[in-house]
Design a protein around this motif. Structure first.
Motif, short mmCIF file in Angstrom:
data_model
loop_
_atom_site.label_atom_id
_atom_site.label_comp_id
_atom_site.label_asym_id
_atom_site.label_seq_id
_atom_site.Cartn_x
_atom_site.Cartn_y
_atom_site.Cartn_z
N HIS A 47 45.63 48.25 42.52
CA HIS A 47 44.72 49.46 43.13
C HIS A 47 44.19 50.17 42.10
CE1 HIS A 47 43.77 52.80 45.76
NE2 HIS A 47 44.32 53.50 44.88
N ARG A 48 45.13 50.42 41.02
CA ARG A 48 44.42 51.23 39.91
C ARG A 48 43.32 50.54 39.07
NH1 ARG A 48 50.51 52.45 38.78
NH2 ARG A 48 51.02 54.28 39.96
N TRP A 49 43.55 49.28 38.74
CA TRP A 49 42.42 48.56 38.44
C TRP A 49 41.14 48.51 39.27
CZ3 TRP A 49 46.04 43.85 36.94
CH2 TRP A 49 46.73 44.06 35.90
N GLU A 50 41.12 48.27 40.56
CA GLU A 50 40.22 48.40 41.40
C GLU A 50 39.59 49.72 41.40
OE1 GLU A 50 41.61 44.86 44.50
OE2 GLU A 50 41.36 46.73 45.25
N TYR A 51 39.94 50.62 41.27
CA TYR A 51 39.69 51.91 41.55
C TYR A 51 39.31 52.73 39.96
CZ TYR A 51 39.68 51.51 46.40
OH TYR A 51 39.55 51.04 47.41
N ALA A 52 39.42 51.84 38.92
CA ALA A 52 39.03 52.14 37.54
C ALA A 52 39.89 53.44 36.89
CB ALA A 52 37.67 52.77 37.21
N GLN A 53 41.05 53.47 37.62
CA GLN A 53 42.19 54.36 37.05
C GLN A 53 42.92 54.04 35.73
OE1 GLN A 53 44.36 55.05 40.64
NE2 GLN A 53 43.08 56.22 41.59
N ARG A 54 42.72 52.68 35.63
CA ARG A 54 43.42 52.16 34.52
C ARG A 54 42.67 50.75 34.17
NH1 ARG A 54 46.16 55.79 34.67
NH2 ARG A 54 48.39 56.50 34.87
N ILE A 55 42.87 50.39 32.79
CA ILE A 55 42.17 49.37 32.33
C ILE A 55 43.15 48.02 32.18
CG2 ILE A 55 40.85 48.57 30.38
CD1 ILE A 55 40.49 51.54 29.75
N PRO A 56 42.78 46.77 33.00
CA PRO A 56 43.39 45.42 32.57
C PRO A 56 43.17 45.14 31.21
CG PRO A 56 41.41 45.15 33.93
CD PRO A 56 41.56 46.70 33.83
N ASP A 57 44.37 44.66 30.46
CA ASP A 57 43.98 44.00 29.08
C ASP A 57 43.50 42.64 29.50
OD1 ASP A 57 46.22 42.38 29.57
OD2 ASP A 57 47.69 43.53 28.32
N LEU A 58 43.16 41.98 28.36
CA LEU A 58 42.60 40.53 28.41
C LEU A 58 43.32 39.58 29.16
CD1 LEU A 58 40.44 38.90 27.53
CD2 LEU A 58 41.32 38.51 25.64
N GLN A 59 44.79 39.56 28.78
CA GLN A 59 45.57 38.72 29.61
C GLN A 59 45.73 38.86 31.01
OE1 GLN A 59 49.64 38.29 27.78
NE2 GLN A 59 50.66 38.36 29.79
N ASP A 60 45.85 40.17 31.52
CA ASP A 60 45.66 40.47 32.77
C ASP A 60 44.31 40.11 33.37
OD1 ASP A 60 48.15 41.55 33.37
OD2 ASP A 60 47.34 43.57 32.42
N LEU A 61 43.20 40.24 32.84
CA LEU A 61 41.85 39.73 33.11
C LEU A 61 41.85 38.28 33.52
CD1 LEU A 61 39.69 42.07 31.11
CD2 LEU A 61 39.82 42.03 33.63
N LEU A 62 42.50 37.64 32.34
CA LEU A 62 42.73 36.12 32.47
C LEU A 62 43.18 35.76 33.74
CD1 LEU A 62 43.03 35.17 28.70
CD2 LEU A 62 41.04 34.75 30.10
N LEU A 63 44.68 36.32 33.77
CA LEU A 63 45.45 36.11 35.14
C LEU A 63 44.93 36.43 36.34
CD1 LEU A 63 48.79 37.42 33.73
CD2 LEU A 63 48.15 35.03 34.20
N LEU A 64 43.98 37.35 36.43
CA LEU A 64 43.34 37.90 37.64
C LEU A 64 42.23 36.88 37.99
CD1 LEU A 64 42.85 41.71 36.83
CD2 LEU A 64 44.14 40.83 38.70
N ALA A 65 41.38 36.48 37.05
CA ALA A 65 40.24 35.50 37.41
C ALA A 65 40.90 34.13 37.82
CB ALA A 65 39.54 35.14 36.03
N ASP A 66 41.94 33.89 37.19
CA ASP A 66 42.80 32.56 37.52
C ASP A 66 43.15 32.65 38.94
OD1 ASP A 66 43.63 29.74 37.05
OD2 ASP A 66 45.45 30.89 37.30
N ALA A 67 43.92 33.74 39.30
CA ALA A 67 44.35 33.93 40.66
C ALA A 67 43.31 34.00 41.99
CB ALA A 67 45.21 35.40 40.51
N VAL A 68 42.23 34.68 41.54
CA VAL A 68 41.09 34.85 42.52
C VAL A 68 40.19 33.59 42.57
CG1 VAL A 68 41.47 37.23 42.88
CG2 VAL A 68 39.63 36.37 41.08
N GLY A 69 40.38 32.75 41.52
CA GLY A 69 39.45 31.43 41.58
C GLY A 69 37.99 31.90 41.10
N VAL A 70 37.95 32.53 40.11
CA VAL A 70 36.49 32.92 39.46
C VAL A 70 36.60 32.95 38.19
CG1 VAL A 70 35.73 34.36 41.56
CG2 VAL A 70 36.87 35.37 39.26
#
Length: 77
Positions: A47-70
């Motif tokens: 939720h915090r990432w989606e509403y720009a309250q926090r910043i995902p780091d590179l590792q999280d961004l890689l995991l996110l992209a893989d998890a949502v298939g983009v």
């Protein structure tokens, strides 16, 4: 050394990345809770990432992209 104050375009970009993350999550048919479970993060963090309250780091961004298939570029481009 971090910039202080942060340039105006940075918060706008953070919001845009959060919006893309949310759209990709919804397109994948996932709730914040399900996405959090897939990448080992709490749904409140998602939720915090989606509403720009926090910043995902590179590792999280890689995991996110893989998890949502983009590709990562679709989240941050």
């Amino acid at each position: 050394m971090p910039l202080d104050p942060m340039p105006d375009w940075v918060p706008a970009r953070r919001r845009q990345i959060g919006e893309r993350l949310r759209a990709a999550r919804l397109h994948a048919g996932l709730t914040q809770l399900q996405l959090g479970e897939r990448i080992g993060r709490d749904h409140r963090t998602i939720h915090r990432w989606e509403y720009a309250q926090r910043i995902p780091d590179l590792q999280d961004l890689l995991l996110l992209a893989d998890a949502v298939g983009v590709p990562l570029r679709d989240l941050v481009d």
